[in-house]
Design a protein around this motif. Sequence first.
Motif, PDB file in Angstrom:
ATOM      1  N   LYS A  12      11.159   4.237   5.046  1.00 16.73           N
ATOM      2  CA  LYS A  12      11.168   4.135   3.615  1.00 16.73           C
ATOM      3  C   LYS A  12      12.169   2.276   2.769  1.00 16.73           C
ATOM      4  O   LYS A  12      11.758   1.758   2.667  1.00 16.73           O
ATOM      5  CB  LYS A  12      12.079   4.993   2.406  1.00 16.73           C
ATOM      6  N   ASN A  13      13.152   2.433   3.604  1.00 15.93           N
ATOM      7  CA  ASN A  13      13.805   1.047   3.579  1.00 15.93           C
ATOM      8  C   ASN A  13      13.211  -0.169   3.475  1.00 15.93           C
ATOM      9  O   ASN A  13      12.992  -1.099   2.645  1.00 15.93           O
ATOM     10  CB  ASN A  13      14.764   1.211   3.746  1.00 15.93           C
ATOM     11  N   ILE A  14      12.175  -0.355   4.448  1.00 13.12           N
ATOM     12  CA  ILE A  14      11.816  -1.372   5.348  1.00 13.12           C
ATOM     13  C   ILE A  14      10.477  -1.103   4.543  1.00 13.12           C
ATOM     14  O   ILE A  14       9.791  -2.335   4.581  1.00 13.12           O
ATOM     15  CB  ILE A  14      11.071  -1.578   7.013  1.00 13.12           C
ATOM     16  N   TYR A  15       9.856  -0.261   4.009  1.00 12.69           N
ATOM     17  CA  TYR A  15       8.535  -0.676   3.309  1.00 12.69           C
ATOM     18  C   TYR A  15       9.319  -1.443   1.887  1.00 12.69           C
ATOM     19  O   TYR A  15       8.309  -1.797   1.771  1.00 12.69           O
ATOM     20  CB  TYR A  15       8.351   0.687   2.878  1.00 12.69           C
ATOM     21  N   MET A  16      10.491  -0.796   1.505  1.00 11.04           N
ATOM     22  CA  MET A  16      10.563  -1.399  -0.226  1.00 11.04           C
ATOM     23  C   MET A  16      10.297  -3.084  -0.323  1.00 11.04           C
ATOM     24  O   MET A  16      10.392  -3.495  -0.713  1.00 11.04           O
ATOM     25  CB  MET A  16      11.746  -1.108  -0.238  1.00 11.04           C
ATOM     26  N   ILE A  17      11.430  -3.321   1.349  1.00 12.10           N
ATOM     27  CA  ILE A  17      11.327  -4.009   1.898  1.00 12.10           C
ATOM     28  C   ILE A  17      10.573  -5.648   2.255  1.00 12.10           C
ATOM     29  O   ILE A  17      10.025  -6.354   1.228  1.00 12.10           O
ATOM     30  CB  ILE A  17      12.877  -4.716   3.039  1.00 12.10           C
TER      31      ILE A  17
END
Length: 482
Positions: free
Chosen positions: A394-399
């Motif tokens: 999820k985090n790399i999507y958000m970045i």
Amino acid sequence: MEDKKYIKLITSTEIAEYSNIKGFMILKPYGYKIWENIKKIINKMLIKNKYKNVYFPLLIPKNLFDLENKYIKTFSKECAIVTHTKLIVNKKNKLIIDKRSKLNEFLIIRPTSETIIWNTFNKWIKSYRDFPILINQWCNIIRIEMRNKMLIRNSEFLWQEGHSAHINEKDALLEINKIKYLYKKLIKYYLSIPYISGYKTDKEKFAGAKFTYTFETITKNKGKFIQLATIHFLSQIFSKAFNVKYINKENIQEYPWGTSCGVSTRLIGALIMIHNDDHGLILPPKIAPIQVIIIPIIRKDTNKNKVFNFINFIKKNLKKKKIKVKCDNTSKTPGYKFYKYENMGVPIRITIGEYEINKNIIEITRRDTLKKRYLYIKKNLNKKILNILNNIQKNIYMIAEKNMKKKTYIIDNYNEFKNKISTNRGLILSHWDNNTKTEFKIQEETKATIRCIPKKNKFKEIGKCIYSGKKSKQRVVFGKSY
RNA sequence: CGGGGUGUAGCGUAGCCUGGAUUAUCGCGCCUGGUUUGGGACCAGGAGAUCAUAAGUUCAAAUCUUGUCACCCCGACCA
């Protein structure tokens, strides 16, 4: 991302390398594994949507293209063509083409398979009872490009092409919605890539389609567009071109309706362009060939057996939860291994030495944040690891989404538009008068093209075309593509 | 397909302008042995290059000239 850095990342992670034929690459084990993982996901989704896998010939007789060409402009400028079948040895002991073996009917290496597939549908389709036809093919495609970029624009690439035939327009359009949903899921939830989707303009769409629906993303630094997936509504164009007809309930002959869709190894290129930092690649856990890498710390006075027993215990546990775990017990130093697996984008690293064993903990490092922490080894260790993997996903999507938003501009002034395109490229939302001539003019003057016409309500508003000043009903997406 | 650039060991390179002291430089990687291993280890030894290719100039060519081939970059093209 600079091109040199991009190529270096691909080769240093051993995803792919140049072959000795221009525009053709060698996919190495790590890269091919990524492709296999992507494949597995799409394949599962397609099968669930009742697609059946098939395989059609690599070579397509030229006459099928002639047939198609009556209606559709084809790929004539990008074809590899088989014209002969024999080689002979000449006086200088070199192989040359035996001119006597020239084929009467040239064979074209598939640049896509609509022609041969619709030609075959002729045999398969007789009655309204035969529908729907849903087939998918995993294969390689050749489109000779003058200018290449590894994994983004190869002369040969691997892909999946789905083809469907339906009894009426409504069913075909429903099929397109299904595939839209499927690709959205793949791109957003599995690849963690933010995208903008919408319809291609008439100028940009597949010539054989009534409309093309596209998924696009932009790269981190250059702000260039990469097309991730396409879905074509073929309408009755191919059924008419190949004279495919069925008899309906009323005993009347009708032309069926078609769709086609595809994603390719370009997705790997997009992954690399989007998920990276100074330490290298950051792979989304859901497609990473290795999700957890264990680095043992063995010192002179270390009890090796103790360490490896402990590692095996952890490995076994993680494998129970289907976590893809590997231990690197080569003789390289830990530091070397840290850099290596960071570069390869492995989501989680676990370090284990006697220090950890004595305290019953493990040291764990997330690839996305590079933050280290210790975890106690209790019964819920697996759960914690799974949680972290999800979190990274999820985090790399958000970045990436943040990056895309940062490069999204709403522009209503043509000078500002020109300026943005030449300096700080990205995703430009502007009004357009829905006129192909305007589109050409803008491309001529700025090199920007319309990447897609998004259909979401937030883009709909009355405005004036950035170029002509004429009325426009919605904003469209401008940008420069790879 | 137009313009530019590059080709020296598995990879990255020095030397080329101004031809000869070149036994073709250096780094990474590789092999052997030893010591190491908590953020890219060290020491010693070793293997590996018809200098892209063909021809020419010259007593002498990696170096100069011409052709060819390949690749890279920038354009045009890219359903």
